[in-house]
Design a protein around this motif. Structure first.
Motif, mmCIF file in Angstrom:
data_model
loop_
_atom_site.group_PDB
_atom_site.id
_atom_site.type_symbol
_atom_site.label_atom_id
_atom_site.label_comp_id
_atom_site.label_asym_id
_atom_site.label_seq_id
_atom_site.Cartn_x
_atom_site.Cartn_y
_atom_site.Cartn_z
ATOM 1 N N ALA A 96 45.986 42.033 36.874
ATOM 2 C CA ALA A 96 45.052 40.931 36.660
ATOM 3 C C ALA A 96 44.545 40.388 37.988
ATOM 4 C CB ALA A 96 45.720 39.827 35.839
ATOM 5 N N ILE A 97 45.433 40.252 38.956
ATOM 6 C CA ILE A 97 45.034 39.728 40.266
ATOM 7 C C ILE A 97 44.047 40.676 40.929
ATOM 8 C CG2 ILE A 97 45.874 39.258 42.612
ATOM 9 C CD1 ILE A 97 48.381 38.024 41.250
ATOM 10 N N LYS A 98 44.286 41.985 40.836
ATOM 11 C CA LYS A 98 43.340 42.957 41.408
ATOM 12 C C LYS A 98 41.985 42.855 40.722
ATOM 13 C CE LYS A 98 46.522 46.421 43.183
ATOM 14 N NZ LYS A 98 46.949 47.803 43.141
ATOM 15 N N THR A 99 41.993 42.666 39.421
ATOM 16 C CA THR A 99 40.741 42.540 38.672
ATOM 17 C C THR A 99 39.995 41.277 39.088
ATOM 18 O OG1 THR A 99 41.709 43.718 36.795
ATOM 19 C CG2 THR A 99 39.739 42.411 36.361
ATOM 20 N N ILE A 100 40.713 40.172 39.201
ATOM 21 C CA ILE A 100 40.104 38.905 39.619
ATOM 22 C C ILE A 100 39.525 39.050 41.024
ATOM 23 C CG2 ILE A 100 40.590 36.503 40.248
ATOM 24 C CD1 ILE A 100 42.662 36.544 37.898
ATOM 25 N N GLU A 101 40.268 39.676 41.920
ATOM 26 C CA GLU A 101 39.779 39.869 43.285
ATOM 27 C C GLU A 101 38.510 40.718 43.296
ATOM 28 O OE1 GLU A 101 44.008 39.472 45.688
ATOM 29 O OE2 GLU A 101 43.229 41.468 45.247
ATOM 30 N N ALA A 102 38.461 41.759 42.465
ATOM 31 C CA ALA A 102 37.266 42.601 42.389
ATOM 32 C C ALA A 102 36.075 41.810 41.861
ATOM 33 C CB ALA A 102 37.535 43.818 41.500
ATOM 34 N N LEU A 103 36.299 40.977 40.857
ATOM 35 C CA LEU A 103 35.222 40.140 40.320
ATOM 36 C C LEU A 103 34.709 39.147 41.365
ATOM 37 C CD1 LEU A 103 36.609 39.401 36.754
ATOM 38 C CD2 LEU A 103 34.519 40.659 37.300
ATOM 39 N N LEU A 104 35.626 38.514 42.068
ATOM 40 C CA LEU A 104 35.223 37.568 43.105
ATOM 41 C C LEU A 104 34.423 38.269 44.199
ATOM 42 C CD1 LEU A 104 38.452 35.389 43.434
ATOM 43 C CD2 LEU A 104 36.252 34.713 42.460
ATOM 44 N N GLN A 105 34.848 39.457 44.570
ATOM 45 C CA GLN A 105 34.123 40.214 45.588
ATOM 46 C C GLN A 105 32.718 40.567 45.094
ATOM 47 O OE1 GLN A 105 36.075 43.787 46.866
ATOM 48 N NE2 GLN A 105 34.657 44.118 48.561
ATOM 49 N N ALA A 106 32.612 40.940 43.834
ATOM 50 C CA ALA A 106 31.296 41.274 43.267
ATOM 51 C C ALA A 106 30.374 40.066 43.291
ATOM 52 C CB ALA A 106 31.464 41.794 41.838
ATOM 53 N N PHE A 107 30.897 38.888 42.967
ATOM 54 C CA PHE A 107 30.080 37.667 43.000
ATOM 55 C C PHE A 107 29.684 37.300 44.426
ATOM 56 C CE2 PHE A 107 31.704 36.942 38.666
ATOM 57 C CZ PHE A 107 30.509 36.622 38.038
ATOM 58 N N GLU A 108 30.592 37.523 45.361
ATOM 59 C CA GLU A 108 30.289 37.212 46.770
ATOM 60 C C GLU A 108 29.187 38.115 47.293
ATOM 61 O OE1 GLU A 108 34.124 37.579 48.600
ATOM 62 O OE2 GLU A 108 34.773 35.605 47.900
ATOM 63 N N GLU A 109 29.143 39.357 46.826
ATOM 64 C CA GLU A 109 28.125 40.302 47.277
ATOM 65 C C GLU A 109 26.755 39.950 46.722
ATOM 66 O OE1 GLU A 109 31.224 44.061 47.628
ATOM 67 O OE2 GLU A 109 29.605 44.160 46.175
ATOM 68 N N VAL A 110 26.704 39.297 45.570
ATOM 69 C CA VAL A 110 25.438 38.914 44.937
ATOM 70 C C VAL A 110 24.766 37.794 45.722
ATOM 71 C CG1 VAL A 110 24.413 37.878 42.877
ATOM 72 C CG2 VAL A 110 26.141 39.667 42.649
ATOM 73 N N ASP A 111 25.562 36.878 46.292
ATOM 74 C CA ASP A 111 25.005 35.733 47.033
ATOM 75 C C ASP A 111 24.265 36.189 48.197
ATOM 76 O OD1 ASP A 111 26.044 33.947 45.254
ATOM 77 O OD2 ASP A 111 27.842 33.570 46.446
#
Length: 111
Positions: A96-111
């Protein structure tokens, strides 16, 4: 507030109360059976990382491992993702933590 610093005894009590065999804990956490047995017999002190891993795997709080009994404050349990994450098994929590980290990274890349 009372405290029982017999950490090994407390670790064993927690493991047994969860119906876990030391072999299962060894497999899931990566710590050898011998290492875990030495911890439970207070023949070895756990490292900080080991304590964090065991607390995560057992789904317990430091107070339980250190035998601290609080005055019984009745805190309401909310259903935040942190609370839900804390209830996952050690292996599922890591996923779950790896998944959350991947999602956060994806959102950071969109900004």
């Amino acid at each position: 507030m009372t405290m029982d610093m017999n950490v090994g005894h407390n670790l064993r009590k927690i493991r047994e109360s969860l119906g876990l065999d030391i072999v299962d804990v060894s497999i899931e956490t990566g710590y050898s059976e011998s290492h875990l047995a030495q911890l439970e017999r207070d023949k070895r002190r756990p490292s900080f990382d080991c304590m964090m891993d065991l607390m995560s795997y057992y789904g317990c709080e430091p107070n339980e491992i250190f035998g601290v009994e609080s005055g019984g404050s009745d805190m309401s349990k909310d259903k935040s993702y942190e609370d839900r994450l804390d209830k996952l098994s050690f292996k599922d929590k890591k996923k779950a933590i790896k998944t959350i980290e991947a999602l956060l990274q994806a959102f950071e890349e969109v900004d």
